[in-house]
Write a protein that holds these residues in place. Structure first.
Motif, PDB file in Angstrom:
ATOM      1  N   SER A  91       0.834  -1.201   0.000  1.00 33.29           N
ATOM      2  CA  SER A  91       0.000   0.000   0.000  1.00 33.29           C
ATOM      3  C   SER A  91       0.869   1.251   0.000  1.00 33.29           C
ATOM      4  O   SER A  91       2.084   1.194   0.237  1.00 33.29           O
ATOM      5  N   ARG A  92       0.224   2.390  -0.249  1.00 37.52           N
ATOM      6  CA  ARG A  92       0.946   3.665  -0.192  1.00 37.52           C
ATOM      7  C   ARG A  92       1.543   3.897   1.188  1.00 37.52           C
ATOM      8  O   ARG A  92       2.664   4.396   1.308  1.00 37.52           O
ATOM      9  N   GLN A  93       0.804   3.534   2.240  1.00 32.00           N
ATOM     10  CA  GLN A  93       1.302   3.742   3.600  1.00 32.00           C
ATOM     11  C   GLN A  93       2.524   2.872   3.872  1.00 32.00           C
ATOM     12  O   GLN A  93       3.490   3.333   4.499  1.00 32.00           O
ATOM     13  N   GLU A  94       2.512   1.642   3.388  1.00 32.04           N
ATOM     14  CA  GLU A  94       3.654   0.756   3.597  1.00 32.04           C
ATOM     15  C   GLU A  94       4.877   1.242   2.831  1.00 32.04           C
ATOM     16  O   GLU A  94       6.002   1.136   3.310  1.00 32.04           O
ATOM     17  N   ARG A  95       4.659   1.802   1.659  1.00 38.11           N
ATOM     18  CA  ARG A  95       5.783   2.356   0.891  1.00 38.11           C
ATOM     19  C   ARG A  95       6.349   3.581   1.602  1.00 38.11           C
ATOM     20  O   ARG A  95       7.566   3.779   1.630  1.00 38.11           O
ATOM     21  N   ALA A  96       5.468   4.403   2.187  1.00 44.51           N
ATOM     22  CA  ALA A  96       5.936   5.570   2.933  1.00 44.51           C
ATOM     23  C   ALA A  96       6.782   5.144   4.129  1.00 44.51           C
ATOM     24  O   ALA A  96       7.796   5.769   4.446  1.00 44.51           O
ATOM     25  N   ARG A  97       6.371   4.068   4.784  1.00 47.21           N
ATOM     26  CA  ARG A  97       7.138   3.581   5.934  1.00 47.21           C
ATOM     27  C   ARG A  97       8.517   3.071   5.526  1.00 47.21           C
ATOM     28  O   ARG A  97       9.420   2.976   6.359  1.00 47.21           O
ATOM     29  N   ARG A  98       8.682   2.762   4.266  1.00 44.91           N
ATOM     30  CA  ARG A  98       9.978   2.312   3.762  1.00 44.91           C
ATOM     31  C   ARG A  98      10.805   3.462   3.203  1.00 44.91           C
ATOM     32  O   ARG A  98      11.816   3.244   2.544  1.00 44.91           O
ATOM     33  N   GLY A  99      10.360   4.691   3.474  1.00 43.94           N
ATOM     34  CA  GLY A  99      11.177   5.852   3.136  1.00 43.94           C
ATOM     35  C   GLY A  99      10.844   6.549   1.847  1.00 43.94           C
ATOM     36  O   GLY A  99      11.645   7.336   1.335  1.00 43.94           O
ATOM     37  N   LEU A 180       6.290  24.550   0.436  1.00 43.09           N
ATOM     38  CA  LEU A 180       5.636  23.931   1.586  1.00 43.09           C
ATOM     39  C   LEU A 180       5.429  22.438   1.339  1.00 43.09           C
ATOM     40  O   LEU A 180       5.625  21.613   2.244  1.00 43.09           O
ATOM     41  N   GLU A 181       5.044  22.071   0.119  1.00 47.91           N
ATOM     42  CA  GLU A 181       4.885  20.650  -0.183  1.00 47.91           C
ATOM     43  C   GLU A 181       6.212  19.907  -0.052  1.00 47.91           C
ATOM     44  O   GLU A 181       6.258  18.772   0.431  1.00 47.91           O
ATOM     45  N   ILE A 182       7.294  20.547  -0.494  1.00 50.11           N
ATOM     46  CA  ILE A 182       8.614  19.923  -0.340  1.00 50.11           C
ATOM     47  C   ILE A 182       8.927  19.748   1.143  1.00 50.11           C
ATOM     48  O   ILE A 182       9.429  18.702   1.571  1.00 50.11           O
ATOM     49  N   ALA A 183       8.626  20.778   1.950  1.00 48.43           N
ATOM     50  CA  ALA A 183       8.881  20.694   3.392  1.00 48.43           C
ATOM     51  C   ALA A 183       8.110  19.544   4.009  1.00 48.43           C
ATOM     52  O   ALA A 183       8.635  18.806   4.856  1.00 48.43           O
ATOM     53  N   ARG A 184       6.867  19.381   3.624  1.00 44.82           N
ATOM     54  CA  ARG A 184       6.051  18.305   4.181  1.00 44.82           C
ATOM     55  C   ARG A 184       6.646  16.938   3.837  1.00 44.82           C
ATOM     56  O   ARG A 184       6.679  16.038   4.674  1.00 44.82           O
ATOM     57  N   PRO A 190      12.301  11.024   4.376  1.00 49.45           N
ATOM     58  CA  PRO A 190      12.409   9.998   3.334  1.00 49.45           C
ATOM     59  C   PRO A 190      13.857   9.768   2.939  1.00 49.45           C
ATOM     60  O   PRO A 190      14.740  10.586   3.222  1.00 49.45           O
ATOM     61  N   ASP A 191      14.098   8.662   2.270  1.00 51.93           N
ATOM     62  CA  ASP A 191      15.375   8.518   1.567  1.00 51.93           C
ATOM     63  C   ASP A 191      15.162   8.463   0.060  1.00 51.93           C
ATOM     64  O   ASP A 191      16.120   8.500  -0.703  1.00 51.93           O
ATOM     65  N   LEU A 192      13.888   8.398  -0.367  1.00 45.90           N
ATOM     66  CA  LEU A 192      13.532   8.498  -1.779  1.00 45.90           C
ATOM     67  C   LEU A 192      12.433   9.543  -1.912  1.00 45.90           C
ATOM     68  O   LEU A 192      11.348   9.393  -1.354  1.00 45.90           O
ATOM     69  N   LEU A 193      12.724  10.613  -2.650  1.00 45.30           N
ATOM     70  CA  LEU A 193      11.785  11.722  -2.815  1.00 45.30           C
ATOM     71  C   LEU A 193      11.313  11.759  -4.261  1.00 45.30           C
ATOM     72  O   LEU A 193      12.116  11.900  -5.189  1.00 45.30           O
ATOM     73  N   GLY A 222      21.325  13.241   1.716  1.00 46.11           N
ATOM     74  CA  GLY A 222      21.687  12.050   0.952  1.00 46.11           C
ATOM     75  C   GLY A 222      20.513  11.396   0.256  1.00 46.11           C
ATOM     76  O   GLY A 222      20.457  10.174   0.115  1.00 46.11           O
ATOM     77  N   LEU A 223      19.561  12.211  -0.196  1.00 47.54           N
ATOM     78  CA  LEU A 223      18.349  11.683  -0.809  1.00 47.54           C
ATOM     79  C   LEU A 223      18.580  11.153  -2.218  1.00 47.54           C
ATOM     80  O   LEU A 223      19.442  11.650  -2.950  1.00 47.54           O
ATOM     81  N   THR A 224      17.791  10.168  -2.587  1.00 45.90           N
ATOM     82  CA  THR A 224      17.588   9.836  -3.986  1.00 45.90           C
ATOM     83  C   THR A 224      16.357  10.620  -4.429  1.00 45.90           C
ATOM     84  O   THR A 224      15.331  10.602  -3.750  1.00 45.90           O
ATOM     85  N   VAL A 225      16.464  11.332  -5.540  1.00 44.92           N
ATOM     86  CA  VAL A 225      15.360  12.156  -6.027  1.00 44.92           C
ATOM     87  C   VAL A 225      14.971  11.689  -7.431  1.00 44.92           C
ATOM     88  O   VAL A 225      15.829  11.516  -8.299  1.00 44.92           O
ATOM     89  N   PHE A 226      13.680  11.471  -7.632  1.00 44.50           N
ATOM     90  CA  PHE A 226      13.154  11.097  -8.945  1.00 44.50           C
ATOM     91  C   PHE A 226      12.041  12.074  -9.267  1.00 44.50           C
ATOM     92  O   PHE A 226      11.061  12.184  -8.527  1.00 44.50           O
ATOM     93  N   LEU A 227      12.199  12.829 -10.349  1.00 53.04           N
ATOM     94  CA  LEU A 227      11.236  13.897 -10.630  1.00 53.04           C
ATOM     95  C   LEU A 227      10.700  13.831 -12.044  1.00 53.04           C
ATOM     96  O   LEU A 227      11.414  13.513 -12.993  1.00 53.04           O
TER      97      LEU A 227
END
Length: 276
Positions: A91-99, A180-184, A190-193, A222-227
């Protein structure tokens, strides 16, 4: 996350990412809506610690792919891997818990709430309190709430909104709402944004300021960023590598400068396309 004041602006010039194993990988992702194929056997790898871009004309299937990665869309076929873990069925929540944290193309803020309250809305996965403790406001819960607000304030300070903590979100400029969205997202540690059209609707000055925030967050945490992004100057300034999709298929992938110089990419953007 530190509450130290903002540092001097970071040079947004790309720094080569090291050749390491993928942090995020999509393998053979296909999404069909009836007879429409939004993603067609898409394969992408995003290296840990890199900034990667996903570009393509309107209708290419970029947001659909982001929805698959974050769990908002179930793929017809294929897999999503986070490191070595297959997260396709999570789920989305489980993915969020994984960073994994995501921002949206259309701002998902509550205008009537304060800036800080909008940031702390993203902390549901960190709260550990049952209904009874929530009702009686136990000391543990109060301490947890205080920590959440402290982290939210630190994230706002980082993106340059430290003085707007108690301001109503409705009073912010469009560019500030984007920050503000970035701050949230950052406040969720996270480690993946994942950033969906982060510069959409922004002025050149606002876009440059946002690019600086993303570059500093990548460097500091030290983020991984995918945009996903339409602004090619934004992608060129930030992304170490990028992938181009057209009509749901990958047409180019690799180091950003080489990809943007590919004639197929120019044709995809200058030719006629479908929807976004």
């Amino acid at each position: 996350m530190s509450t130290a004041p903002l540092e001097a602006p970071v040079d947004v010039t790309r720094v080569a990412a090291s050749p390491v194993a993928p942090h995020l990988e999509v393998r053979g992702i296909t999404v069909r809506f009836g007879g429409v194929v939004a993603n067609d056997d898409v394969h992408i790898q995003v290296r840990r610690g890199s900034i990667a871009g996903l570009i393509g004309p309107n209708g290419a299937g970029k947001t659909t792919l982001f929805n698959v990665i974050t769990g908002a869309q179930v793929p017809t076929d294929g897999r999503v891997l986070l490191g070595d873990e297959d997260i396709t069925s999570l789920s989305r929540q489980e993915r969020a818990r994984r960073g994994m944290a995501r921002t949206f193309q259309n701002l998902s803020l509550v205008p009537s709430l304060s800036v800080l309250d909008n940031v702390t809305l993203g902390f549901a996965r960190f709260r550990r309190a049952g209904l009874v403790r929530a009702l009686v406001r136990s000391p543990r819960l109060r301490a947890q709430d205080a920590e959440i607000r402290e982290l939210g304030a630190a994230a706002l300070e980082f993106v340059g909104l430290g003085d707007a903590v108690h301001v109503s979100t409705s009073e912010l400029s469009y560019g500030d709402r984007r920050r503000l969205e970035i701050a949230r997202a950052l406040a969720c540690d996270p480690d993946l944004l994942l950033l969906d059209e982060p510069s959409a609707g922004m002025s050149p000055a606002e876009t440059a300021a946002l690019a600086d925030v993303i570059a500093r967050a990548h460097e500091r945490f030290g983020l991984t960023v995918f945009l996903v992004e339409h602004d090619m100057s934004f992608v060129r300034a930030l992304a170490h590598e990028c992938t181009v999709i057209e009509f749901g298929q990958v047409i180019a992938s690799g180091e950003t400068a080489a990809v943007l110089a590919d004639p197929r990419v120019a044709e995809a953007y200058l030719g006629t396309g479908a929807t976004g």
